[in-house]
Enzyme design. Structure first.
Site, PDB file in Angstrom:
ATOM      1  N   LYS A  95      -3.630   1.903  14.895  1.00  0.00           N
ATOM      2  CA  LYS A  95      -3.488   2.941  13.633  1.00  0.00           C
ATOM      3  C   LYS A  95      -4.264   4.281  14.210  1.00  0.00           C
ATOM      4  CE  LYS A  95      -7.731   0.586  11.649  1.00  0.00           C
ATOM      5  NZ  LYS A  95      -8.066  -0.287  10.612  1.00  0.00           N
ATOM      6  N   LYS A 122      -5.762   7.808  12.081  1.00  0.00           N
ATOM      7  CA  LYS A 122      -6.005   8.129  10.874  1.00  0.00           C
ATOM      8  C   LYS A 122      -6.283   9.949  10.857  1.00  0.00           C
ATOM      9  CE  LYS A 122      -7.665   3.758   9.330  1.00  0.00           C
ATOM     10  NZ  LYS A 122      -8.963   3.214   8.795  1.00  0.00           N
ATOM     11  N   ARG A 137      -1.282   6.776   9.542  1.00  0.00           N
ATOM     12  CA  ARG A 137      -1.564   6.694   8.255  1.00  0.00           C
ATOM     13  C   ARG A 137      -1.634   7.553   7.327  1.00  0.00           C
ATOM     14  NH1 ARG A 137      -4.023   1.108   8.217  1.00  0.00           N
ATOM     15  NH2 ARG A 137      -3.145  -0.099  10.166  1.00  0.00           N
ATOM     16  N   CYS A 197     -16.083  -7.869   6.142  1.00  0.00           N
ATOM     17  CA  CYS A 197     -15.859  -8.125   7.537  1.00  0.00           C
ATOM     18  C   CYS A 197     -16.254  -6.739   8.210  1.00  0.00           C
ATOM     19  CB  CYS A 197     -14.527  -8.401   8.012  1.00  0.00           C
ATOM     20  SG  CYS A 197     -13.269  -7.089   8.079  1.00  0.00           S
ATOM     21  N   CYS A 232     -13.635  -1.153   5.971  1.00  0.00           N
ATOM     22  CA  CYS A 232     -12.562  -0.278   5.170  1.00  0.00           C
ATOM     23  C   CYS A 232     -13.489   0.634   4.233  1.00  0.00           C
ATOM     24  CB  CYS A 232     -11.926  -1.314   4.752  1.00  0.00           C
ATOM     25  SG  CYS A 232     -10.605  -2.098   5.712  1.00  0.00           S
ATOM     26  N   CYS A 269     -14.938  -3.274  -0.155  1.00  0.00           N
ATOM     27  CA  CYS A 269     -13.696  -3.484   0.022  1.00  0.00           C
ATOM     28  C   CYS A 269     -12.989  -4.542  -0.811  1.00  0.00           C
ATOM     29  CB  CYS A 269     -13.300  -3.766   1.581  1.00  0.00           C
ATOM     30  SG  CYS A 269     -14.389  -5.285   2.051  1.00  0.00           S
ATOM     31  N   CYS A 272      -7.854 -10.748   1.387  1.00  0.00           N
ATOM     32  CA  CYS A 272      -7.917 -10.377   2.585  1.00  0.00           C
ATOM     33  C   CYS A 272      -8.066 -11.352   3.821  1.00  0.00           C
ATOM     34  CB  CYS A 272      -8.840  -9.280   2.887  1.00  0.00           C
ATOM     35  SG  CYS A 272      -8.878  -8.531   4.540  1.00  0.00           S
ATOM     36  N   ARG A 291       0.943  -1.194  -0.168  1.00  0.00           N
ATOM     37  CA  ARG A 291       0.070   0.010  -0.159  1.00  0.00           C
ATOM     38  C   ARG A 291       1.114   1.399  -0.058  1.00  0.00           C
ATOM     39  NH1 ARG A 291      -3.653  -0.182   4.947  1.00  0.00           N
ATOM     40  NH2 ARG A 291      -4.755  -1.612   3.816  1.00  0.00           N
TER      41      ARG A 291
END
Length: 650
Positions: free
Chosen positions: A230, A232, A146, A498, A502, A453, A459, A77
């Site tokens: 994370k 953001k 991120r 899930c 995302c 996603c 994934c 990524r």
């Protein structure tokens, strides 16, 4: 050495990942050792550190064979503050996708690109190529700040947008890891050529403000443990919610005076969407207004918020480690008070803002400096060539011929910037030849505003399908809308495989969240502008039951909506109890087929009339099946049948 661990929590041990980070020698090991080994995959400890370098280890579940090693591959990524991708980098990524990946690129919901299908033996070459072509993957994943988002639209005559891009880049630099591990591992210690860092950013990183900086460490802001999870960040302008500002840990909103000069920023904090099924202590949450900060203090305030989460975020339970849980547990007032301790003075009150709206900026536009920009819709962000649809080829040719920079959008689309008006016709010709639609009016609205996603097969968190399933799901939704007489209706649909969210399904008007194989939790009631959180309506819906599930809800919407009211606003207004009561008493209506007259001439500038014909379910299903078998639309099939019938009348 002062470590960045939070104050001790009695009788609770830090999570395993905290130890892995502490023992990594600032993100070096065990990645540095294992990248040299002739193996197909990394160890579990190395996988955790590899994320900080911008890569996830995955395996293709479509290729799993019992008794055989998994088909290990890696997702890379990129980190592109504000979604900016220089032409040199785009061409390098395009080539890497063909040489080492699965021949596709995927634009992410955080304005970066993902490469899928890279083998471990090619990982170093791929990352080195990205770095040498003005790109980076450092911090695109992992327990760290991120990619910093910003509105993608290149309005060159709007100073507020210029400030948003500038500060997105500066904050990305401020919060970038300082360890030398990234260049040591992927470039053998060679420092990449990059632009000169803003002196104010450099000074702010080194300034020790009331405990924000940790001394005697490679990572003055992060320490040995980095962040609990994370983090953001986005920067936007008043009214522009193209970046889903309420879903971010930290949002800065530019404030300018009447002369267009920057004065400061409004600050939101505590948003986040990831959750876990059947764990009520995990939840999606909208960001709260926190304060206002003058421009000269903005870096110190960002550091104060990061330090508060760094030192007080939960490091014992990763499901409870995001900033949203700290603010939810403490409350905004306590959080603000702790931030003020690190900031060194009281913060200013939050200032009024206009209502935020969503816009995708598709199609041809003037960018305010005599040049043009072009927003291109990319279904679910997947840049690929497939049959007569040659999107990957078209984008490569345009970048090669016209050397255009790109800005990726938070909706997984892309924008070509700085187009000379004389080149518009040639660019359009390439798109037409490759089957790429540039006119947003020709894109089915349900498709235009949908997101999914990647999910299966790569994934590791996916419970069920998403990207591969959403085209069929949208077709089912359109079929039901047509059936109940809502042919012109559309709304924001988002799907994930899930509950991690995302594709931000919890902000959608209709959200599907993978809950079991071929089944989804359904969320309703988000805003079309993504300013309100949706709510879970049903825990598990099999994809075969979507039509029968949606039909009564859409009928209720049609019968009782207010004038101009959208689907998400309707669900939020009437509430789930009223919807469930109507559904329980609903009797299916006869199915309908829409028949349209021949198109009117452009000169009339009138909308085409539509007429509905009602059919009983059994006949409707026969028409639907026959149309599918003959590759026709149901409307065309019925028109042909009726024309034949009337021709045979005496």
């Amino acid at each position: 050495m002062v470590k960045s661990a939070p104050p001790p929590i009695v009788s609770r041990k830090p999570s395993k990942v905290e130890g892995i980070k502490e023992n990594s020698n600032f993100l070096r090991e065990p990645v540095a050792t294992q990248i040299l080994e002739d193996t197909t995959h990394f160890s579990e400890d190395a996988i955790q550190i590899l994320k900080f370098h911008g890569s996830y280890q995955q395996d293709n579940r479509d290729n799993r064979v019992k008794g055989q090693e998994k088909d290990y591959q890696f997702m890379l990524r990129t980190k592109n503050p504000g979604g900016f991708v220089p032409p040199q980098l785009y061409l390098a990524l395009d080539k890497l996708a063909d040489e080492y990946g699965n021949h596709t690129l995927r634009a992410t919901t955080r304005q970066g690109f993902q490469l899928h299908g890279i083998l471990k033996k090619n990982l170093k070459t791929a990352i080195a190529t990205i770095i040498k072509n003005l790109g980076s993957t450092l911090g695109a994943c992992g327990d760290i700040n991120r990619n910093v988002m910003a509105p993608p639209v290149p309005f060159k005559n709007r100073s507020d947008y210029q400030y948003a891009w500038e500060y997105a880049q500066n904050i990305a630099d401020l919060l970038s890891p300082q360890t030398g591990a990234y260049y040591e591992i992927w470039l053998d210690g060679e420092k990449a050529i990059s632009g000169e860092e803003n002196p104010e950013v450099k000074a702010a990183r080194q300034r020790n403000d009331n405990g924000t900086v940790i001394h005697d460490t490679e990572e003055p802001l992060y320490g040995t443990h980095y962040m609990p999870r994370k983090f953001k960040v986005c920067v936007t302008v008043p009214g522009d919610n193209s970046i889903d500002l309420y879903s971010q840990d930290l949002t800065l909103v530019v404030n300018t005076n009447n002369q267009g000069q920057l004065e400061g920023f409004n600050i939101f904090a505590g948003g986040g969407l990831g959750r876990t099924h059947n764990k009520e202590e995990t939840f999606a949450r909208l960001a709260d207004p926190i304060c206002y900060v003058a421009k000269e203090d903005v870096y110190d305030l960002v550091k104060a918020i990061v330090a508060t989460q760094r030192d007080y975020g939960d490091r014992t339970d990763r499901r409870h480690a995001r900033l949203k849980y700290l603010i939810n547990d403490w409350g905004v007032d306590k959080f603000r008070a702790k931030v003020e301790e690190y900031f060194g003075k009281p913060v200013a009150p939050f200032q009024p803002l206009p209502e935020f709206k969503y816009e995708d900026f598709l199609g041809w536009h003037e960018q305010g400096d005599g040049k043009l920009f072009l927003g291109i819709s990319v279904d679910n962000g997947r840049v690929k060539d497939e049959g007569s649809f040659q999107l990957k080829t078209a984008l490569r040719e345009i970048v090669e011929q016209f050397n255009l920079p790109i800005r990726l959008t938070p909706h997984q689309n892309l924008i070509f910037c700085d187009i000379e008006p004389d080149n518009k016709q040639a660019i359009q010709a390439i798109l037409d030849r490759c089957g790429v639609v540039s006119d947003p009016g020709k894109i089915e609205p349900l498709v235009r505003y949908a997101m999914a996603c990647p999910a299966l097969p790569t994934c590791g968190l996916a419970i069920t399908e998403s990207e591969r399933a959403i085209p069929g799901i949208l077709e089912l939704i359109r079929t039901v809308l047509d059936k109940v007489g809502l042919q012109d209706e559309h709304f924001v649909v988002r799907m994930t495989g899930c509950p991690n969210g995302c594709a931000r399904p919890y902000m959608a008007e209709l959200g599907f969240v993978g809950s079991a194989p071929e089944s989804y939790q359904v969320w309703l009631g988000g805003s079309p502008d993504q300013t309100r959180l949706a709510q879970p309506y049903i825990e598990r819906l099999h994809h075969n039951d979507i039509e029968s599930f949606l039909e009564p809800i859409f009928v209720y919407f049609k019968k009782t909506r207010k004038s101009g009211e959208g689907f998400g606003d309707f669900c939020d207004r009437v509430g789930f109890d009223a919807i469930r009561e109507f559904v329980a008493q609903y009797q299916p209506e006869p199915a309908t087929v829409t028949i349209e007259p021949e198109p009117l001439t452009v000169a009339t500038k009138s909308r085409r009339a539509r007429y509905r014909v009602s059919l009983h379910d059994d006949l409707y299903n026969k028409v639907k099946a026959t149309a599918a078998s003959q590759g026709k639309s149901m409307t065309d099939l019925v028109k042909e049948a009726l024309e034949s019938y009337f021709q045979n009348l005496p």
